[in-house]
Design a protein around this motif. Structure first.
Motif: not given
Ligand SMILES: [Zn+2]
Lengths: 157, 262
Positions: A32-34
């Motif tokens: 996941s990427k933020e």
């Protein structure tokens, strides 16, 4: 977004079986990427597999050098990794590399004495177990009766 | 913190100490096993055991650090012991493995026994693996048990250890007169340490334990061991003389050069 991370992970290989990427091996459970922070969830293949620490480090380095500022690697133990998670492409790569891919699905160790994985060298099905423990935790050692060559078999696990 | 968690941390440490010592003992065979394949088999076993120990110690360390006042003895502040470099002030997998002493270890006594000959080694691995199989299978099936993930992973590996050790016991027990005699001697010697394992099993597990051992004993033409002395003190930190020596060998590098990395 995740496709970008995926493309980077394609380039990170298993240090013990360099033809397999960490994605082929099926150890990446989630990504996941933020912003510029990435979190990768990894499931180790074998408890004592020294390659797991190396893979986790390589993933971190690959993502950092691709420009991500923060990389978290989380270990997920449950559900436990199984050789069923090796991708079909991964199995083909194993064979081409000279390692017989795992046969069948497995929740329990197979009856290895009765198993005859086809020889990755000559394709013969006349093969025999030499030792249930091979050069790394994930492999067993077999011998081909036809071409007489020994070969590694990736255990069903 | 709830009493339950305290028990589980203690339990995890005991299981970790067991695995670490089995890993260290199996590693002693490296370069000495009778044939190359068996040398590799024991190195594989050793890696599996040390891997289990690491996961269990890491989990225990997290619990200890989250509730340091509940575990005053396990939070590492032993600067005086080291005298060279500052030690980690919180528990880690390494501090738990390298900086606890004989009375701190909670392992079952069978795991600290020397390897002896090949027969004694396979007997130790068999009984220990059978114990682990029963314990971890139960934990793996218990929803919400904090060690469930570790147990699920570990039960898969134990099957290989069980199969390997059973094959050897059969082969030696049912082999030549000399191999049979050596296997029986090992069986008798290790037998004294089995009640300590058995007592930590539930009633149903004990039944399964007895059945498995009896079946293998018959199949391998072994006879019931003629041993009545036994001891059950590992949990209380009372150990055989062997533990101090094996810990000295395992820990001396970290204690001489604290925080050194491989
Ligand atoms: Zn062949």
């Amino acid at each position: 977004m995740v496709a970008e991370i995926k493309a980077i992970l394609e380039t990170v290989s298993d240090p013990e079986i360099p033809v397999l990427s960490v994605l082929d091996l099926g150890v990446v459970r989630n990504m996941s990427k933020e912003g510029d922070a990435v979190t990768i969830q990894l499931t180790p293949t074998y408890n004592g597999c020294p390659a797991v620490d190396a893979m986790s480090m390589s993933i971190k380095l690959a993502l950092l050098s691709a420009g991500y500022k923060t990389v978290h690697i989380e270990t997920v133990l449950s559900p436990a990794w199984t050789s069923d998670w090796i991708s079909d492409e991964g199995k083909q790569k194993l064979k081409a590399y000279g390692i017989a891919p795992p046969i069948g699905k497995s929740l329990y160790p197979e009856d290895m004495e009765n198993l005859t994985p086809p020889c990755p060298q000559c394709g013969s099905e006349e093969t025999t177990l030499v030792s249930a423990f091979g050069s790394t935790a994930c492999k067993a050692l077999f011998r081909c009766i036809s071409c007489k060559e020994p070969f590694d078999y990736f255990k069903c696990h | 913190m709830p009493q339950n968690n305290w028990n589980t941390v203690t339990e995890a440490l005991a299981l970790a100490d067991n695995a670490l010592l089995m890993g260290q003992r199996c590693a002693e065979w490296c370069g000495h096993a009778p044939v190359l394949e068996q040398d590799i088999a024991l190195s594989n076993l050793s890696l599996d055991f040390i891997g289990e120990a690491r996961l269990l110690y890491q989990w225990a360390a997290d619990q200890i650090n989250a509730h340091p006042t509940a575990f005053p003895d396990l939070v590492q502040t032993k600067e005086s012991l080291a005298g060279k470099a500052p030690l980690p002030t919180e528990a880690t997998e390494d501090s738990l493995a390298y900086w606890r002493d004989v009375p701190d270890f909670k392992n079952h006594l069978i795991t600290e026994l020397p390897n002896g000959d090949w027969a004694q080694t396979v007997a130790k691995v068999y009984f220990f693996s059978l114990f682990q199989d029963l314990v971890f299978t139960a934990i793996a099936a218990e929803p919400g048990h904090p060690l469930q993930g570790i147990a699920q992973k570990t039960t898969k590996e134990i099957q290989y250890h069980l199969r390997w050790s059973k094959e050897w016991i059969l082969r030696l027990g049912d082999g030549t007169a000399i191999s049979h005699q050596k296997m029986q001697t090992a069986w008798d010697l290790v037998w004294a340490y089995l009640p300590e394992l058995r007592n930590d099993l539930s009633e149903a597990q004990q039944k399964s334990w007895d059945q498995h051992i009896l079946a293998l004993q018959e199949e391998s033409s072994l006879t019931k061991a003629d041993t009545s002395i036994w001891s059950q003190t590992g949990k209380n930190g009372q150990h055989t003389e062997h533990l101090g020596y094996v810990l000295a060998e395992m820990q001396h590098l970290q204690r001489t050069h604290p925080n050194s990395q491989w």
